[in-house]
Design a protein around this motif. Structure first.
Motif, short mmCIF file in Angstrom:
data_model
loop_
_atom_site.label_atom_id
_atom_site.label_comp_id
_atom_site.label_asym_id
_atom_site.label_seq_id
_atom_site.Cartn_x
_atom_site.Cartn_y
_atom_site.Cartn_z
N CYS A 28 46.99 21.43 39.77
CA CYS A 28 48.06 22.11 39.02
C CYS A 28 47.84 21.96 37.53
N GLU A 29 47.47 20.77 37.11
CA GLU A 29 47.21 20.54 35.69
C GLU A 29 46.02 21.36 35.22
N GLU A 30 44.96 21.41 36.02
CA GLU A 30 43.76 22.16 35.65
C GLU A 30 44.07 23.65 35.46
N PHE A 31 44.90 24.19 36.33
CA PHE A 31 45.25 25.61 36.26
C PHE A 31 46.51 25.86 35.40
N GLU A 32 47.03 24.79 34.82
CA GLU A 32 48.22 24.88 33.96
C GLU A 32 49.41 25.52 34.68
N VAL A 33 49.60 25.10 35.93
CA VAL A 33 50.72 25.55 36.73
C VAL A 33 51.70 24.39 36.81
N LEU A 133 50.05 31.64 44.47
CA LEU A 133 50.67 32.13 43.24
C LEU A 133 49.82 33.23 42.61
N ALA A 134 48.51 33.06 42.63
CA ALA A 134 47.60 34.02 41.99
C ALA A 134 47.67 35.40 42.63
N SER A 135 48.11 35.47 43.87
CA SER A 135 48.22 36.79 44.52
C SER A 135 49.24 37.67 43.83
N GLN A 136 50.12 37.06 43.03
CA GLN A 136 51.15 37.81 42.31
C GLN A 136 51.04 37.65 40.79
N GLN A 137 50.03 36.92 40.33
CA GLN A 137 49.88 36.64 38.89
C GLN A 137 48.44 36.92 38.47
N PRO A 138 48.17 38.11 37.92
CA PRO A 138 46.79 38.51 37.59
C PRO A 138 46.03 37.52 36.70
N GLU A 139 46.68 36.92 35.72
CA GLU A 139 45.99 35.95 34.85
C GLU A 139 45.52 34.74 35.64
N LEU A 140 46.36 34.29 36.54
CA LEU A 140 46.01 33.14 37.37
C LEU A 140 44.89 33.51 38.35
N LEU A 141 44.95 34.71 38.87
CA LEU A 141 43.90 35.19 39.77
C LEU A 141 42.54 35.17 39.07
N GLU A 142 42.52 35.60 37.82
CA GLU A 142 41.29 35.58 37.02
C GLU A 142 40.76 34.15 36.90
N ARG A 143 41.65 33.21 36.67
CA ARG A 143 41.23 31.81 36.53
C ARG A 143 40.73 31.24 37.85
N VAL A 144 41.33 31.66 38.96
CA VAL A 144 40.84 31.24 40.27
C VAL A 144 39.42 31.78 40.49
N GLN A 145 39.19 33.01 40.12
CA GLN A 145 37.86 33.60 40.27
C GLN A 145 36.84 32.87 39.40
N GLN A 146 37.22 32.51 38.19
CA GLN A 146 36.32 31.75 37.31
C GLN A 146 36.02 30.37 37.91
N TYR A 147 37.04 29.74 38.48
CA TYR A 147 36.86 28.44 39.12
C TYR A 147 35.82 28.55 40.24
N ARG A 148 35.96 29.60 41.05
CA ARG A 148 35.01 29.81 42.15
C ARG A 148 33.59 30.02 41.63
N GLN A 149 33.47 30.71 40.51
CA GLN A 149 32.14 30.92 39.92
C GLN A 149 31.53 29.61 39.47
N THR A 150 32.35 28.68 38.98
CA THR A 150 31.82 27.38 38.57
C THR A 150 31.34 26.59 39.79
N LEU A 151 32.01 26.76 40.92
CA LEU A 151 31.55 26.10 42.14
C LEU A 151 30.19 26.64 42.56
N THR A 152 30.05 27.96 42.51
CA THR A 152 28.78 28.60 42.86
C THR A 152 27.67 28.12 41.92
N GLN A 153 27.96 28.11 40.62
CA GLN A 153 26.95 27.69 39.65
C GLN A 153 26.55 26.24 39.86
#
Length: 175
Positions: A28-33, A133-153
């Protein structure tokens, strides 16, 4: 991270569950939720549990993460009292290593779902709550996608190091 407008409730049956539940708090802290963190025992403070669960949506919560060990009734009882999604975190126990908690949480009757993560994996509970939450909050969805990219990297970086070093040297560096 608790503030005036928490979206995620993180509850546990005992303060001994806090070391496990800190994984959800950290996400929650990492995603500022904003999250509300509370000790709410199904057995020792049943009226508090009822009040917490029944009013959670009125207080602005969108998801509840409930950690519990042993009999692990908290996630299921809260799910029976709230219209919000509930994610159960089985907390490891001394005698049965959390298997008892896992079984208790996943064996909910039809009509009262509780999403459940692996024993002790509050981090994944936090991530699932953020994704809900991200399913209804586009900014948060973007951050979730970025998080996933860091896992892949991260995995790709490890693969590159393995190829460069060979498995023996790679393993010796991990020790």
């Amino acid at each position: 991270m608790t503030n005036d407008n928490p979206q995620i409730g993180i509850i546990m049956g005992s303060d001994s569950d806090l070391p496990t539940m800190q994984g959800a708090i950290a996400i929650c802290e990492e995603f500022e939720v904003a999250c509300d963190v509370a000790i709410v025992s199904a057995h020792r403070t049943p009226q508090r549990m009822v009040n917490y669960a029944q009013t959670a949506h009125q207080r602005g919560l969108k998801v509840i993460i409930a950690g519990a060990g042993g009999a692990a009734h908290l996630p299921g009882m809260v799910a029976s009292l709230t219209p919000l999604p509930v994610i159960g975190v089985p907390v490891s126990t001394r005698h049965l290593q959390g298997v008892d908690s896992l079984y208790s949480i996943v064996q909910m009757p039809g009509g009262i779902p509780v999403a459940t993560v692996a024993i002790g994996n509050a981090k994944n509970a936090g991530l699932l709550a953020v994704q809900i939450l991200a399913s209804q909050q586009p900014e948060l969805l973007e951050r979730v996608q970025q998080y996933r990219q860091t896992l892949t990297q991260s995995v790709m970086d490890k693969q590159a190091a393995l190829e460069k070093l060979g498995y023996q040297q790679y393993l010796s560096q991990k020790s």
